[in-house]
Design an enzyme around this catalytic site. Structure first.
Site, PDB file in Angstrom:
ATOM      1  N   TYR A 141       0.819  -1.209   0.000  1.00  0.00           N
ATOM      2  CA  TYR A 141       0.000   0.000   0.000  1.00  0.00           C
ATOM      3  C   TYR A 141       0.857   1.265   0.000  1.00  0.00           C
ATOM      4  O   TYR A 141       0.369   2.353  -0.301  1.00  0.00           O
ATOM      5  CB  TYR A 141      -0.953   0.031   1.215  1.00  0.00           C
ATOM      6  N   LYS A 192       3.187 -15.415   1.727  1.00  0.00           N
ATOM      7  CA  LYS A 192       3.076 -16.119   0.442  1.00  0.00           C
ATOM      8  C   LYS A 192       4.523 -16.411   0.022  1.00  0.00           C
ATOM      9  O   LYS A 192       4.992 -16.030  -1.057  1.00  0.00           O
ATOM     10  CB  LYS A 192       2.337 -15.210  -0.568  1.00  0.00           C
ATOM     11  N   ASP A 224      -3.439 -17.969   0.998  1.00  0.00           N
ATOM     12  CA  ASP A 224      -4.617 -18.588   0.377  1.00  0.00           C
ATOM     13  C   ASP A 224      -5.186 -19.675   1.291  1.00  0.00           C
ATOM     14  O   ASP A 224      -6.400 -19.786   1.494  1.00  0.00           O
ATOM     15  CB  ASP A 224      -4.289 -19.144  -1.021  1.00  0.00           C
ATOM     16  N   ASP A 248      -5.473  -6.728   5.716  1.00  0.00           N
ATOM     17  CA  ASP A 248      -6.671  -5.981   5.344  1.00  0.00           C
ATOM     18  C   ASP A 248      -7.776  -6.964   4.960  1.00  0.00           C
ATOM     19  O   ASP A 248      -8.918  -6.896   5.437  1.00  0.00           O
ATOM     20  CB  ASP A 248      -6.300  -5.087   4.143  1.00  0.00           C
ATOM     21  N   ASP A 252     -11.058  -8.512   7.575  1.00  0.00           N
ATOM     22  CA  ASP A 252     -12.467  -8.303   7.226  1.00  0.00           C
ATOM     23  C   ASP A 252     -13.199  -9.635   7.144  1.00  0.00           C
ATOM     24  O   ASP A 252     -14.349  -9.763   7.566  1.00  0.00           O
ATOM     25  CB  ASP A 252     -12.583  -7.583   5.878  1.00  0.00           C
TER      26      ASP A 252
END
Ligand code: NAD
Length: 360
Positions: A141, A192, A224, A248, A252
């Site tokens: 980000y 990852k 994943d 993020d 959620d």
């Protein structure tokens, strides 16, 4: 010396939910000798209306000098057409950046009394209690270079950069380790590493930091798989730590396992453990001013503040026990009320205070 809390109600339901949280705070001060002082300031649209900026210098200054900040929520329809640079949400981002809040703590707790609120089967989520620690000021980000460029053939290409320094990984994993020590002592680092070199380094640093916490069981999971496991068997997790973007998305997802946006608190911490505490939801302009909003996410944010910044674990426990008690008694605001009559925002705040007094 007493600790200083800066209170920022913000906009919309922020005023109502923060008022109830202040009620709980006053109860702790008067009945349980909690030694804190409070100040209040403007942020978001409310600050824009007075100062033409969502984050006045005075507010940022007070936040920097406070031990902790309690925020309601910012935003609302009336500010949506403003230039993006002065929209209410910029006030929030300015506070995070100005206070260098790099560690975002997002618990996903499902009180057994509310198991019906989740879209998952009650036996999968009942009693769920996960803490997701998300890196908040680095990663893709913020990485440079970024942008959209034109290639020689005229086609456009968008690009962002995933970048983490060892020191950035080191400090967020340390925060997560400390939290795991206060809980069930299990930490899952999500990356990852099979595809991204940046997170291969993340895993290496996590392992190195882990050597200093021999009591914490450190495991690793690809993102994943972590997403899949969160909906398959979420109770296998205690604390999770991960990058800004993975956090993020996963936080959620974990929040929605609980099905109730009005119940979830959050914290954002700096390197000294100073923090800003806020509910995960927004300013809910659709119900603002109606005395309908659920104040429990904000009240539980105060509990997190007491536990993680003010080192008042006993006071935090009083609040958490009281919330449990009012849910046992059947108090429900409309967002968590599947049948019967819902209580108002202020009735819920009163019920939490009464439950704290009852237990003393
Ligand atoms: P929202 O979280 O405000 O509302 C989503 C839905 O959940 C609405 O139906 C609302 O009524 C309900 N809801 C939210 N909190 C509730 C509570 N405590 N009790 C009962 N119901 C509740 O999200 P949104 O509608 O997408 O955004 C509204 C405004 O809030 C926008 O201006 C947005 O930018 C802002 N926002 C602010 C923050 C923040 O301050 N941290 C976070 C998200 C959104």
């Amino acid at each position: 010396m007493s600790k200083k809390i800066l209170i920022l109600p913000g906009d919309g339901i922020g005023h109502e939910i923060v008022a109830e949280t202040v009620k709980v705070l006053q109860c702790l001060r008067s009945e349980f000798a909690l030694n804190v002082e409070t100040e209040q300031a403007l942020v978001g649209g409310a600050a824009y209306d007075v100062h033409a900026t969502p984050l006045p210098d005075e507010t940022l200054d007070l936040a920097k000098h406070a031990d902790a900040v309690l925020l309601g929520a910012v935003g609302g329809y009336q500010w949506e057409s403003l230039d993006i640079a002065v929209r209410p949400e910029k006030g929030l981002l300015g506070l995070r950046a100005g206070l260098d809040l790099f560690a975002n703590l997002r618990p996903a707790i499902l009180y057994p009394q509310l198991a019906d609120a989740s879209t998952l089967k009650p036996e999968v989520v009942s009693g769920l209690d996960i803490m997701i620690v998300r890196e908040l000021t680095g990663g893709i980000y913020f990485g440079q270079p970024r942008g959209v460029r034109e290639l020689e053939n005229g086609e456009r290409e968008g690009f962002n950069t995933l970048v983490y320094k060892e020191s950035e990984v080191d400090r967020i994993v340390r925060v997560a380790m400390d939290i795991a020590m206060k809980r069930d002592k299990r930490l899952c680092s999500v990356d990852k590493a099979n595809v991204l070199e940046c997170t291969e380094l993340w895993r290496e640093v996590a392992n190195r930091v882990g050597e200093s916490w021999p009591d914490v069981e450190l495991s690793h999971m690809y993102v994943d798989n972590a997403a899949m496991q969160l909906v398959r068997e979420p109770k296998q997790f205690d604390v999770m730590v991960t990058t800004n973007m993975f956090g993020d998305i996963l936080s959620d997802c974990a929040a929605m396992l609980t099905g109730s946006i009005g119940m979830l608190p959050s914290a954002s911490l700096d390197e000294q453990g100073k923090g800003m505490y806020e509910p995960i939801h927004g300013s809910a302009p659709d119900i603002a001013g109606k005395n309908q909003a659920n104040p429990l996410a904000t009240i539980l944010s105060l509990a997190m503040m007491l536990r993680y910044t003010l080192e008042e674990a006993e006071m935090a426990q009083r609040i958490e026990d009281a919330v449990n008690h009012v849910l046992d008694q059947g108090f429900r605001t409309q967002d968590i009320c599947s049948s019967g009559k819902a209580v108002s925002t202020s009735e819920m705040g009163d019920a939490v205070c009464a439950a704290m007094l009852e237990s003393s």
